[in-house]
Design a protein around this motif. Structure first.
Motif, PDB file in Angstrom:
ATOM      1  N   ARG A  29      67.377  98.979  62.499  1.00 31.13           N
ATOM      2  CA  ARG A  29      67.441 100.444  62.464  1.00 31.13           C
ATOM      3  C   ARG A  29      68.903 100.844  62.347  1.00 31.13           C
ATOM      4  O   ARG A  29      69.743 100.377  63.095  1.00 31.13           O
ATOM      5  N   SER A  31      71.101 104.494  61.638  1.00 24.51           N
ATOM      6  CA  SER A  31      71.146 105.942  61.420  1.00 24.51           C
ATOM      7  C   SER A  31      69.752 106.529  61.152  1.00 24.51           C
ATOM      8  O   SER A  31      69.575 107.354  60.258  1.00 24.51           O
ATOM      9  N   THR A  33      67.099 105.042  59.953  1.00 27.07           N
ATOM     10  CA  THR A  33      66.355 104.433  58.851  1.00 27.07           C
ATOM     11  C   THR A  33      66.237 102.927  59.081  1.00 27.07           C
ATOM     12  O   THR A  33      67.014 102.338  59.828  1.00 27.07           O
ATOM     13  N   ASP A  34      65.274 102.320  58.413  1.00 28.52           N
ATOM     14  CA  ASP A  34      65.121 100.865  58.467  1.00 28.52           C
ATOM     15  C   ASP A  34      65.979 100.229  57.387  1.00 28.52           C
ATOM     16  O   ASP A  34      66.066 100.746  56.267  1.00 28.52           O
ATOM     17  N   THR A  35      66.612  99.109  57.729  1.00 34.04           N
ATOM     18  CA  THR A  35      67.428  98.386  56.766  1.00 34.04           C
ATOM     19  C   THR A  35      66.990  96.928  56.692  1.00 34.04           C
ATOM     20  O   THR A  35      66.427  96.386  57.640  1.00 34.04           O
ATOM     21  N   ILE A  54      69.082 100.230  52.943  1.00 36.13           N
ATOM     22  CA  ILE A  54      67.932 101.008  53.403  1.00 36.13           C
ATOM     23  C   ILE A  54      66.741 100.612  52.541  1.00 36.13           C
ATOM     24  O   ILE A  54      66.889 100.384  51.343  1.00 36.13           O
ATOM     25  N   TYR A  55      65.568 100.520  53.157  1.00 35.77           N
ATOM     26  CA  TYR A  55      64.403 100.154  52.363  1.00 35.77           C
ATOM     27  C   TYR A  55      63.193 101.000  52.719  1.00 35.77           C
ATOM     28  O   TYR A  55      63.120 101.613  53.782  1.00 35.77           O
ATOM     29  N   GLY A  56      62.261 101.015  51.784  1.00 29.62           N
ATOM     30  CA  GLY A  56      60.956 101.620  51.990  1.00 29.62           C
ATOM     31  C   GLY A  56      59.896 100.594  51.648  1.00 29.62           C
ATOM     32  O   GLY A  56      60.211  99.463  51.261  1.00 29.62           O
ATOM     33  N   MET A 115      61.751 107.076  48.383  1.00 27.89           N
ATOM     34  CA  MET A 115      63.045 106.740  48.969  1.00 27.89           C
ATOM     35  C   MET A 115      63.850 107.981  49.352  1.00 27.89           C
ATOM     36  O   MET A 115      64.572 107.967  50.350  1.00 27.89           O
ATOM     37  N   GLU A 117      62.552 110.703  50.460  1.00 32.72           N
ATOM     38  CA  GLU A 117      61.967 111.135  51.744  1.00 32.72           C
ATOM     39  C   GLU A 117      62.572 110.361  52.899  1.00 32.72           C
ATOM     40  O   GLU A 117      62.827 110.914  53.966  1.00 32.72           O
ATOM     41  N   ILE A 118      62.804 109.074  52.692  1.00 30.51           N
ATOM     42  CA  ILE A 118      63.384 108.223  53.736  1.00 30.51           C
ATOM     43  C   ILE A 118      64.855 108.542  53.944  1.00 30.51           C
ATOM     44  O   ILE A 118      65.334 108.611  55.074  1.00 30.51           O
ATOM     45  N   PHE A 119      65.582 108.746  52.849  1.00 29.39           N
ATOM     46  CA  PHE A 119      67.028 108.969  52.913  1.00 29.39           C
ATOM     47  C   PHE A 119      67.403 110.063  51.910  1.00 29.39           C
ATOM     48  O   PHE A 119      67.734 109.774  50.748  1.00 29.39           O
TER      49      PHE A 119
END
Length: 141
Positions: A29, A31, A33-35, A54-56, A115, A117-119
């Motif tokens: 994790r 900031s 988000t998942d990395t 960062i990934y989705g 992506m 939406e995630i970042f």
């Protein structure tokens, strides 16, 4: 994979080291988000290169973006996987081999939306560059 060179960018290098040294318990994790950690083979040197991204998710596949902060050139990791799409990935404690390919057309547009939406910064990065920012799909082996 002991002979891996980590990102030369200071804060990314520190993130990768923390991720690796903790076995993925610290650093997954970042900031909010998942990395993941992506290892590619250098297109000129043949050396293994590792960075954090960062990934989705898209079903059983992972998705990353080659934004490079909106710079006019692609990130080195992306240029490397264009040359050789066989990669190694770490997600949390799980490490596996995978195939990385650039998405195109409607698939790219759909995954770009996922992506963003995630970042949300990706949309801002897109306004900084004339290049099409690549969306990469990673399929575990």
């Amino acid at each position: 994979m002991s002979d891996v060179t980590d990102s030369p960018i200071g804060w990314v290098n520190a993130h990768v080291r923390r991720y690796v040294e903790s076995g993925g318990s610290s650093g997954h994790r970042w900031s909010g988000t998942d990395t993941l950690l992506l290892t590619t083979r250098g297109r000129r040197t043949g050396l293994l290169r590792r960075t954090a991204l960062i990934y989705g998710r898209d079903d059983d596949r992972l998705v990353v973006v080659g934004s490079n902060g909106g710079k006019e050139h692609h990130p080195d990791w992306y240029l490397n996987l264009q040359h050789d799409g066989e990669v190694r990935v770490q997600v949390g404690a799980e490490i596996f081999d995978a195939r990385a390919e650039t998405a195109s057309g409607a698939v790219r547009e759909r995954l770009w939306g996922v992506m963003v939406e995630i970042f949300p910064e990706y949309d801002r990065f897109r306004t900084r560059t004339a290049r099409e920012i690549p969306v990469v799909v990673i399929t575990p082996r």
